[in-house]
Design a protein around this motif. Structure first.
Motif, PDB file in Angstrom:
ATOM      1  N   ILE A   1      12.258 -11.948  40.165  1.00 22.50           N
ATOM      2  CA  ILE A   1      11.300 -11.275  41.038  1.00 22.50           C
ATOM      3  C   ILE A   1      11.514 -11.709  42.486  1.00 22.50           C
TER       4      ILE A   1
ATOM      5  N   SER B   1       1.487 -15.982  43.308  1.00 23.67           N
ATOM      6  CA  SER B   1       2.168 -15.750  42.035  1.00 23.67           C
ATOM      7  C   SER B   1       1.436 -16.545  40.961  1.00 23.67           C
TER       8      SER B   1
ATOM      9  N   THR C   1       3.897 -11.495  34.981  1.00 17.42           N
ATOM     10  CA  THR C   1       4.097 -11.002  36.343  1.00 17.42           C
ATOM     11  C   THR C   1       2.781 -10.481  36.918  1.00 17.42           C
ATOM     12  N   PHE C   2       2.723 -10.384  38.228  1.00 16.48           N
ATOM     13  CA  PHE C   2       1.613  -9.744  38.932  1.00 16.48           C
ATOM     14  C   PHE C   2       2.065  -8.356  39.371  1.00 16.48           C
TER      15      PHE C   2
ATOM     16  N   LEU D   1       8.290 -18.044  41.865  1.00 20.68           N
ATOM     17  CA  LEU D   1       8.204 -16.649  41.466  1.00 20.68           C
ATOM     18  C   LEU D   1       8.797 -16.475  40.070  1.00 20.68           C
TER      19      LEU D   1
ATOM     20  N   PRO E   1       9.880 -10.063  45.702  1.00 21.91           N
ATOM     21  CA  PRO E   1       9.080  -8.997  46.335  1.00 21.91           C
ATOM     22  C   PRO E   1       9.413  -8.814  47.809  1.00 21.91           C
TER      23      PRO E   1
ATOM     24  N   LEU F   1       2.099 -15.444  50.217  1.00 21.87           N
ATOM     25  CA  LEU F   1       2.589 -15.207  48.868  1.00 21.87           C
ATOM     26  C   LEU F   1       1.592 -15.708  47.824  1.00 21.87           C
TER      27      LEU F   1
ATOM     28  N   TYR G   1       2.468  -9.338  45.012  1.00 20.52           N
ATOM     29  CA  TYR G   1       2.713 -10.774  45.204  1.00 20.52           C
ATOM     30  C   TYR G   1       2.267 -11.294  46.574  1.00 20.52           C
ATOM     31  N   HIS G   2       1.298 -10.640  47.168  1.00 14.40           N
ATOM     32  CA  HIS G   2       0.742 -11.138  48.423  1.00 14.40           C
ATOM     33  C   HIS G   2      -0.775 -11.038  48.356  1.00 14.40           C
TER      34      HIS G   2
END
Length: 337
Positions: free
Chosen positions: A292, A260, A222-223, A288, A294, A258, A226-227
């Motif tokens: 998730i 990812s 995951t980050f 994603l 966001p 976005l 997410y933008h």
């Protein structure tokens, strides 16, 4: 896009050491006669900023402040992340107020989207889109107690921006303030490069880590956010904001779209066949990570402000595909991946 030099500005740039000046001029020889460099070894004290205003041969019209710690490998979150960000912002603001004089028109601060979003957002469901009116509720105590450097960074940017607005409100200087709040910044690198460790933090985790073997697989990866926005749009927004009347007293969101892990690896694998074996494939159709969702951003107000700062009265972002391609080409050119 016209740079500040191309627009006719004379620039005084701050660096942390004389060695930094040498490295920058070696990388960009043409800057030698166009930019004055001054050393600010410690940006948490007022003295060096006072000296800059005192020693300038021509009064400053504008100040852009971008310095803030962005290292996630720290031992003391409070002293290495939060305090330097707050003190660096307040010290240069106080110096600008004391010595900027009547010529100083605007102070442009590089903030962050992390000062707007909620660090404790429920990523399993999309919430109400964030706007310029939102503030991150995260506290210093939460970051320190959890020993979480990402939370520490969020606090550092939130507190620094809040301090800036409070100083403006309390002291009422003759100049005004505009704050640019970007999310994850990626893009081609123009700073001095001396090896893989020279890759800046966000380019490293968002792009290079999928090429250099850091991530053999992206399943479950995951980050923190997410933008994204391309660094060239960040630079352009700051220069445009100097003379844009609509930017006065505004928080300006800078969100291109976005990002990812899957979106990034899809772009790299599609456009760089020579790197395909090094880049995990993941699940190309699963944009994603599972579960998730966001929260998005309501960009209407900020886009309108940004557009008013351009000659065309229109603001267009560099999209993710172009940004990733240009970033990877930059890394290949510098032989850091």
């Amino acid at each position: 896009m016209l740079t500040s030099r191309q627009r006719g500005y004379h620039i005084t740039a701050t660096v942390r050491s004389h060695e930094k000046i040498d490295a920058i001029l070696k990388t960009h020889p043409s800057w030698k006669n166009n930019i004055d460099f001054t050393v600010v070894a410690d940006f948490t004290t007022e003295e060096p900023f006072d000296d800059i205003f005192h020693n300038t041969t021509k009064p400053f019209d504008y100040v852009i402040h971008t310095a803030s710690p962005l290292r996630f490998q720290v031992n003391d979150i409070r002293k290495e992340m939060i305090e330097p960000a707050e003190m660096g912002t307040t010290k240069i603001l106080r110096a600008a107020q004391k010595y900027g004089g009547s010529s100083l028109k605007r102070f442009v601060l590089l903030g962050s989207a992390v000062a707007v979003l909620n660090s404790f957002e429920d990523m399993t469901k999309e919430g109400k889109p964030y706007t310029e009116r939102d503030w991150n509720p995260v506290t210093t105590e939460q970051a320190v107690e959890r020993k979480d450097p990402v939370l520490g960074y969020n606090v550092s940017k939130t507190r620094a921006e809040a301090d800036a607005w409070e100083l403006m409100k309390s002291n009422k200087p003759t100049f005004d303030l505009a704050v640019i709040n970007p999310d994850i910044i990626i893009g081609p690198m123009i700073h001095p490069i001396s090896g893989p460790r020279s890759i800046n933090q966000t380019n490293q985790f968002a792009i290079a880590s999928f090429i250099d073997g850091t991530h053999k697989d992206i399943e479950g990866l995951t980050f923190p956010f997410y933008h994204f926005v391309d660094v060239r749009d960040v630079a352009r927004s700051h220069v445009d904001a100097l003379t844009n009347p609509a930017a006065s007293g505004q928080r300006i969101l800078l969100i291109a779209g976005l990002i990812s892990p899957q979106l990034v690896v899809n772009i790299i694998r599609e456009n760089f066949p020579q790197l395909r074996e090094r880049v995990p494939e993941g699940n190309p159709s699963q944009i994603l990570p599972p579960g998730i969702h966001p929260t998005g951003w309501d960009m209407r107000v900020s886009i309108d402000i940004l557009a008013k700062g351009t000659n065309e009265k229109r603001w267009n972002y560099i999209d993710l595909k172009q940004s990733v391609i240009d970033t990877v080409n930059s890394m290949l050119e510098h032989r850091v991946i």
